[in-house]
Design a protein around this motif. Structure first.
Motif, PDB file in Angstrom:
ATOM      1  N   SER A 127      59.846  42.819  30.442  1.00 45.28           N
ATOM      2  CA  SER A 127      58.724  43.453  31.389  1.00 45.28           C
ATOM      3  C   SER A 127      56.911  44.090  31.158  1.00 45.28           C
ATOM      4  CB  SER A 127      59.436  44.454  32.388  1.00 45.28           C
ATOM      5  OG  SER A 127      58.538  45.414  33.348  1.00 45.28           O
ATOM      6  N   PHE A 128      57.445  43.856  29.711  1.00 49.53           N
ATOM      7  CA  PHE A 128      56.360  44.347  29.336  1.00 49.53           C
ATOM      8  C   PHE A 128      55.505  43.903  28.607  1.00 49.53           C
ATOM      9  CE2 PHE A 128      53.268  46.916  25.932  1.00 49.53           C
ATOM     10  CZ  PHE A 128      52.700  48.210  26.570  1.00 49.53           C
ATOM     11  N   TYR A 129      56.082  42.470  28.283  1.00 47.51           N
ATOM     12  CA  TYR A 129      55.472  41.280  27.939  1.00 47.51           C
ATOM     13  C   TYR A 129      54.770  40.591  29.340  1.00 47.51           C
ATOM     14  CZ  TYR A 129      54.998  35.964  26.867  1.00 47.51           C
ATOM     15  OH  TYR A 129      53.992  34.841  26.485  1.00 47.51           O
ATOM     16  N   ASP A 130      55.248  40.229  30.378  1.00 48.89           N
ATOM     17  CA  ASP A 130      54.952  39.979  31.688  1.00 48.89           C
ATOM     18  C   ASP A 130      53.571  40.834  32.034  1.00 48.89           C
ATOM     19  OD1 ASP A 130      56.939  37.788  31.464  1.00 48.89           O
ATOM     20  OD2 ASP A 130      58.142  39.042  32.452  1.00 48.89           O
ATOM     21  N   ASP A 131      53.926  42.029  32.423  1.00 57.59           N
ATOM     22  CA  ASP A 131      52.427  42.455  32.720  1.00 57.59           C
ATOM     23  C   ASP A 131      51.697  43.129  31.444  1.00 57.59           C
ATOM     24  OD1 ASP A 131      54.684  43.425  34.451  1.00 57.59           O
ATOM     25  OD2 ASP A 131      54.817  45.498  34.099  1.00 57.59           O
ATOM     26  N   ASN A 132      52.022  42.686  31.258  1.00 68.16           N
ATOM     27  CA  ASN A 132      50.719  43.034  30.104  1.00 68.16           C
ATOM     28  C   ASN A 132      50.047  41.436  29.374  1.00 68.16           C
ATOM     29  OD1 ASN A 132      50.032  45.775  29.520  1.00 68.16           O
ATOM     30  ND2 ASN A 132      52.565  45.459  29.183  1.00 68.16           N
ATOM     31  N   ALA A 133      51.185  40.420  29.189  1.00 67.03           N
ATOM     32  CA  ALA A 133      50.105  38.926  27.811  1.00 67.03           C
ATOM     33  C   ALA A 133      49.973  38.251  29.228  1.00 67.03           C
ATOM     34  CB  ALA A 133      51.475  39.062  26.753  1.00 67.03           C
ATOM     35  N   THR A 134      50.343  38.300  30.826  1.00 71.73           N
ATOM     36  CA  THR A 134      50.239  37.116  32.163  1.00 71.73           C
ATOM     37  C   THR A 134      48.683  38.005  32.964  1.00 71.73           C
ATOM     38  OG1 THR A 134      52.425  37.054  31.302  1.00 71.73           O
ATOM     39  CG2 THR A 134      50.959  35.776  33.264  1.00 71.73           C
ATOM     40  N   THR A 135      48.024  36.791  32.607  1.00 70.50           N
ATOM     41  CA  THR A 135      47.217  37.164  33.362  1.00 70.50           C
ATOM     42  C   THR A 135      47.324  36.149  34.278  1.00 70.50           C
ATOM     43  OG1 THR A 135      45.648  37.865  31.871  1.00 70.50           O
ATOM     44  CG2 THR A 135      44.713  37.527  33.610  1.00 70.50           C
ATOM     45  N   LYS A 136      46.893  35.984  35.763  1.00 69.37           N
ATOM     46  CA  LYS A 136      47.182  35.199  37.217  1.00 69.37           C
ATOM     47  C   LYS A 136      45.708  35.539  37.691  1.00 69.37           C
ATOM     48  CE  LYS A 136      51.788  34.799  37.788  1.00 69.37           C
ATOM     49  NZ  LYS A 136      53.347  34.933  38.522  1.00 69.37           N
ATOM     50  N   HIS A 137      44.958  33.864  37.156  1.00 75.36           N
ATOM     51  CA  HIS A 137      44.056  33.330  37.887  1.00 75.36           C
ATOM     52  C   HIS A 137      43.996  32.881  39.109  1.00 75.36           C
ATOM     53  CE1 HIS A 137      39.508  31.802  38.072  1.00 75.36           C
ATOM     54  NE2 HIS A 137      40.111  31.078  39.052  1.00 75.36           N
ATOM     55  N   VAL A 138      43.678  34.108  40.359  1.00 76.60           N
ATOM     56  CA  VAL A 138      43.915  33.190  41.547  1.00 76.60           C
ATOM     57  C   VAL A 138      42.691  33.086  42.727  1.00 76.60           C
ATOM     58  CG1 VAL A 138      46.074  34.572  41.435  1.00 76.60           C
ATOM     59  CG2 VAL A 138      43.831  35.854  42.143  1.00 76.60           C
ATOM     60  N   ALA A 139      42.381  32.391  43.575  1.00 74.18           N
ATOM     61  CA  ALA A 139      41.877  32.075  44.580  1.00 74.18           C
ATOM     62  C   ALA A 139      41.713  33.064  46.063  1.00 74.18           C
ATOM     63  CB  ALA A 139      41.240  30.619  44.452  1.00 74.18           C
ATOM     64  N   TYR A 140      41.316  33.599  46.109  1.00 74.49           N
ATOM     65  CA  TYR A 140      42.437  34.376  47.704  1.00 74.49           C
ATOM     66  C   TYR A 140      41.089  34.986  48.595  1.00 74.49           C
ATOM     67  CZ  TYR A 140      39.528  38.729  45.737  1.00 74.49           C
ATOM     68  OH  TYR A 140      38.062  38.884  44.947  1.00 74.49           O
ATOM     69  N   VAL A 141      41.560  35.112  49.392  1.00 81.84           N
ATOM     70  CA  VAL A 141      40.145  35.516  51.181  1.00 81.84           C
ATOM     71  C   VAL A 141      40.961  36.757  51.417  1.00 81.84           C
ATOM     72  CG1 VAL A 141      39.835  33.229  52.110  1.00 81.84           C
ATOM     73  CG2 VAL A 141      42.185  34.314  53.086  1.00 81.84           C
ATOM     74  N   ASN A 142      39.956  38.669  51.900  1.00 79.73           N
ATOM     75  CA  ASN A 142      40.350  38.975  51.984  1.00 79.73           C
ATOM     76  C   ASN A 142      40.192  39.715  53.553  1.00 79.73           C
ATOM     77  OD1 ASN A 142      42.050  41.856  51.275  1.00 79.73           O
ATOM     78  ND2 ASN A 142      40.472  42.514  51.922  1.00 79.73           N
ATOM     79  N   LYS A 143      40.437  40.131  54.595  1.00 81.47           N
ATOM     80  CA  LYS A 143      39.894  40.774  55.660  1.00 81.47           C
ATOM     81  C   LYS A 143      39.899  42.387  55.337  1.00 81.47           C
ATOM     82  CE  LYS A 143      37.330  39.758  59.342  1.00 81.47           C
ATOM     83  NZ  LYS A 143      36.380  38.537  59.689  1.00 81.47           N
ATOM     84  N   ASP A 144      38.735  43.151  55.394  1.00 79.71           N
ATOM     85  CA  ASP A 144      39.075  44.002  55.011  1.00 79.71           C
ATOM     86  C   ASP A 144      38.870  44.860  56.368  1.00 79.71           C
ATOM     87  OD1 ASP A 144      37.295  47.224  55.183  1.00 79.71           O
ATOM     88  OD2 ASP A 144      37.815  46.654  52.885  1.00 79.71           O
ATOM     89  N   VAL A 145      40.424  45.804  56.664  1.00 77.02           N
ATOM     90  CA  VAL A 145      40.353  47.204  57.860  1.00 77.02           C
ATOM     91  C   VAL A 145      38.751  47.656  58.196  1.00 77.02           C
ATOM     92  CG1 VAL A 145      42.665  47.606  57.121  1.00 77.02           C
ATOM     93  CG2 VAL A 145      40.246  49.254  56.457  1.00 77.02           C
ATOM     94  N   ALA A 146      37.264  47.745  57.600  1.00 76.77           N
ATOM     95  CA  ALA A 146      36.040  47.664  58.333  1.00 76.77           C
ATOM     96  C   ALA A 146      35.799  47.059  59.618  1.00 76.77           C
ATOM     97  CB  ALA A 146      35.277  47.915  56.932  1.00 76.77           C
ATOM     98  N   THR A 147      36.577  46.187  59.453  1.00 73.74           N
ATOM     99  CA  THR A 147      35.478  44.994  60.204  1.00 73.74           C
ATOM    100  C   THR A 147      36.617  44.681  61.900  1.00 73.74           C
ATOM    101  OG1 THR A 147      37.096  43.117  59.814  1.00 73.74           O
ATOM    102  CG2 THR A 147      34.875  42.517  58.614  1.00 73.74           C
ATOM    103  N   VAL A 148      36.990  46.256  61.984  1.00 81.55           N
ATOM    104  CA  VAL A 148      38.063  46.374  63.014  1.00 81.55           C
ATOM    105  C   VAL A 148      37.337  48.056  63.657  1.00 81.55           C
ATOM    106  CG1 VAL A 148      40.156  46.589  64.276  1.00 81.55           C
ATOM    107  CG2 VAL A 148      40.215  45.697  61.904  1.00 81.55           C
TER     108      VAL A 148
END
Length: 699
Positions: free
Chosen positions: A201-222
């Protein structure tokens, strides 16, 4: 006789009345003082089978106060009381643990730590200091111990040996405590070891970095009117987080009015007039006679050359003033700083001298003859009968040098040692001096620095107290107190207090006001109260009483919970609006009206991309996601997110169970020392009785 018969017939009834009255008296005193008839009247606190007694408590408060004063730190006595309780409880609980676990320190361990080749870090600094001060041939505990046991061998008096022994014994006691604690903490930390799952678990959490593409809709728009929101939503969120708001002791929510006692406008005008009159008097009379009889003015004199005056205001005053002239140098709110230039003299600001002093019996004349040959003064110092220094820069002005030695050093020939005898308190003191260098004389300025503070008048204090007293009298319930404060010109402040609270809000020395709040009933309003230093007035209303949890209605958490609950409600709306509305990241970007962003995610990083902190569910979803698979929309605490893992990077570091297991242990075990008191208490709670030793309001 008839009267006596009546008394006899009523004797049983009278006896019962007397007993009831006595019981009522005893019970009343018990309820109000809590420490007179039952239990231990000297116990300040107890927990886990140990107690803090009043005598030790008072002694620790004194020690903590002295430490802070020696450090030049401002402190509140209220805060010290609670620190004293905690430190004493920790000490007592540790002693109990040492005894229960059979932990002890042997004589051999103490001897090694104190007098071994390498002193223990807990005592090394003191041992080094002692060896240096005693001028021992070896900087070690072994040498200090030998000097303590055989003072004559090192030319030490028995009195000095006794002082060293006292310091040595104190350090040995400190070392024993340090070694006991070291052993105990090693046992505690040793209980924390990794397994294979922890390492992976410590290896997975610290040695692994994931590159992601994403979109996020903020609650401030509501907007707020786009959702249905009620107190029930806040309560539901509180229920889901209820354990976060557990309290260990009864807590009172209080609203209070805090009135700073400060000068009125009339006081400030009067104060300004006093200062103006003082300046006029200072300009007319010699010295500081114009303010000498007024204790409101604090006078200090300084003697400085212009070269060392770095403060711009003071420098300008000196440069622009004539001798005898007084001016305001600075005004800061209600504080005035006045300067008067008393005199300007020529003096030597820097002189380099060598000095030698000796005990009675040493011939200074013969030493002068030797020193004239060019020997360094320090080469003749033995640290016992002769002490000497070479090439010391000093000033002859403003440092308390006597006029006779000042004149001698001013007129002495450069480079020629001479014996000079001065008289100090009627005793002749002789020494050898040599002037090595002497700067040319410069102007020295004698300046009177006069400080004046405008204090609130008695009329102002009486008016402030009268106004608050009247308000309290007219608003005798917590509801009225809170609702009517603004109209009366007061601001309502809120705090939560318990028996362990050092004070109310930021009010200094307000522990006795905490006592009033803890003794009061829900809805009760205090009288007008004042601190001992007459710096503020305060009135307190008990709004509510909490037993096990801070409720969602508490002012301490209600605003935060309301904001969080409203954001989650808006996130629910966004999730309903966009769930299933597209099949690709670009599609979601279009329907949401946002752009696709990219970034790297490591599960141990507190902040998630541009979304924010405390988004553990989203971070967990990214950690578990398969590459190149569309995930979402998912609800976060601040909006909704859709993402794809585009790449997984482990920096080509293969998994090694031992390496990552040790790093896991270092991070969560040996490398992370727990806070002592919670660790020692476990499930036990502190029974804090310190309020029993605080005077009630009005006493």
């Amino acid at each position: 006789m008839a009267t006596l018969e009546k008394i006899r017939s009523k004797s049983v009834l009278l006896f019962v009345i007397i007993i009831v009255a006595l019981l009522a008296f005893i019970l009343g005193d018990f309820l109000t003082s809590g420490r007179t008839y039952f239990g231990h009247p000297t116990t300040v606190a107890k927990a886990g089978g140990v107690t803090v007694e009043y005598q030790d408590y008072q002694k620790r408060i004194t020690e903590l106060g002295e430490q802070l004063r020696n450090q030049g730190r401002d402190y509140s006595s209220d805060v010290i009381t609670q620190n004293a309780i905690q430190s004493l409880l920790v000490e007592q609980l540790l002693k109990k643990e040492y005894s229960d676990l059979g932990i002890r320190v042997t004589d051999a361990e103490l001897a090694k730590g104190m007098a071994g080749d390498t002193p223990h870090p807990a005592v090394a600094q003191t041992i080094g200091y002692l060896a240096q001060q005693l001028q021992l041939p070896e900087m070690s505990g072994r040498a200090v111990y030998d000097a303590m046991k055989n003072p004559a061998k090192y030319g030490l008096t028995p009195e000095i040996a006794d002082q060293v022994r006292e310091i040595w014994n104190a350090q040995q006691k400190d070392l024993e405590e340090a070694l006991l604690n070291q052993k105990f903490m090693s046992l505690v930390m040793g209980l924390f070891t990794y397994n294979k799952l922890d390492a992976q678990s410590f290896y997975d959490d610290n040695a692994t970095t994931k590159h992601v593409a994403y979109v996020n809709k903020d609650v401030a728009t509501v907007s707020d009117d786009e959702i249905e929101f009620s107190e029930a939503d806040v309560k539901a969120l509180w229920e889901s987080q209820k354990q976060m708001y557990r309290i260990d002791e009864e807590t009172r929510e209080v609203n209070y009015i805090y009135v700073t006692i400060e000068p009125s406008q009339a006081d400030r005008i009067a104060g300004q007039q006093i200062v103006e009159e003082a300046i006029a008097g200072l300009n007319e009379q010699p010295g500081v006679e114009a303010v000498a009889s007024n204790t409101s003015f604090v006078v200090n004199t300084i003697n400085r050359p212009l070269s060392v005056i770095t403060e711009n205001r003071l420098r300008s005053f000196v440069e622009e003033s004539e001798v005898g002239e007084a001016k305001i140098i600075e005004r800061n709110n209600d504080n005035y700083r006045i300067g008067k230039l008393l005199d300007v003299k020529m003096g030597i600001d820097s002189i380099n001298v060598s000095m030698l002093s000796a005990v009675e019996g040493v011939s200074l004349d013969s030493l002068v003859t030797i020193l004239q040959g060019g020997d360094l003064f320090a080469s003749h110092s033995d640290g016992v009968t002769i002490n000497a220094q070479d090439s010391v820069w000093t000033s002859l002005e403003g440092v308390g040098v006597s006029e006779s030695i000042k004149e001698a050093l001013t007129n002495a020939a450069i480079g020629r040692p001479f014996v000079f005898t001065d008289s100090i308190q009627g005793q002749a003191i002789s020494a050898i001096y040599k002037v090595n260098k002497r700067h040319n004389p410069v102007k020295y300025y004698d300046i009177a620095m006069i400080e004046y503070t405008v204090d609130p008048s008695q009329e102002t204090l009486s008016q402030l107290a009268s106004d608050l007293r009247t308000f309290v009298s007219n608003n005798s319930s917590a509801k009225e107190f809170t609702e009517n404060a603004t109209d009366a010109g007061y601001s309502i402040l809120t705090d939560q207090v318990s028996v362990s609270s050092p004070g109310i809000g930021n009010a200094r020395d307000s522990r006795r006001f905490v006592k009033w709040a803890m003794d009061a009933k829900k809805g009760q309003v205090s009288p007008m109260m004042q601190d001992d230093k007459q710096s503020y007035l305060i009135a307190v209303a008990v709004v509510d009483v909490y037993k096990n949890y801070l409720p969602y209605t508490s002012a301490a958490i209600n605003t935060m919970l309301t904001s969080q609950a409203r954001s989650l409600k808006k996130a629910d709306k966004l999730l309903a609006d966009y769930a299933g509305k597209a099949e690709s990241l670009d599609g979601y970007a279009e329907v949401m009206g946002v752009e696709v962003a990219e970034g790297n995610v490591n599960i141990t990083t507190p902040a998630l991309l541009t979304v924010g902190v405390n988004e553990s569910e989203l971070q967990g979803a990214i950690a578990a996601a398969e590459p190149n698979k569309l995930v979402g929309p998912l609800k976060g605490t601040r909006g909704v997110m859709v993402f794809e893992v585009r790449d997984v990077n482990t920096d080509n570091r293969p998994f090694n169970e031992e390496e990552y297991g040790n790093r896991f242990t270092q991070t969560f075990g040996l490398g992370r020392r727990p806070t002592p008191l919670p660790l020692l208490l476990g499930k036990n709670k502190v029974d804090n009785r310190s309020l029993n030793f605080v005077a009630s309001v009005g006493e």
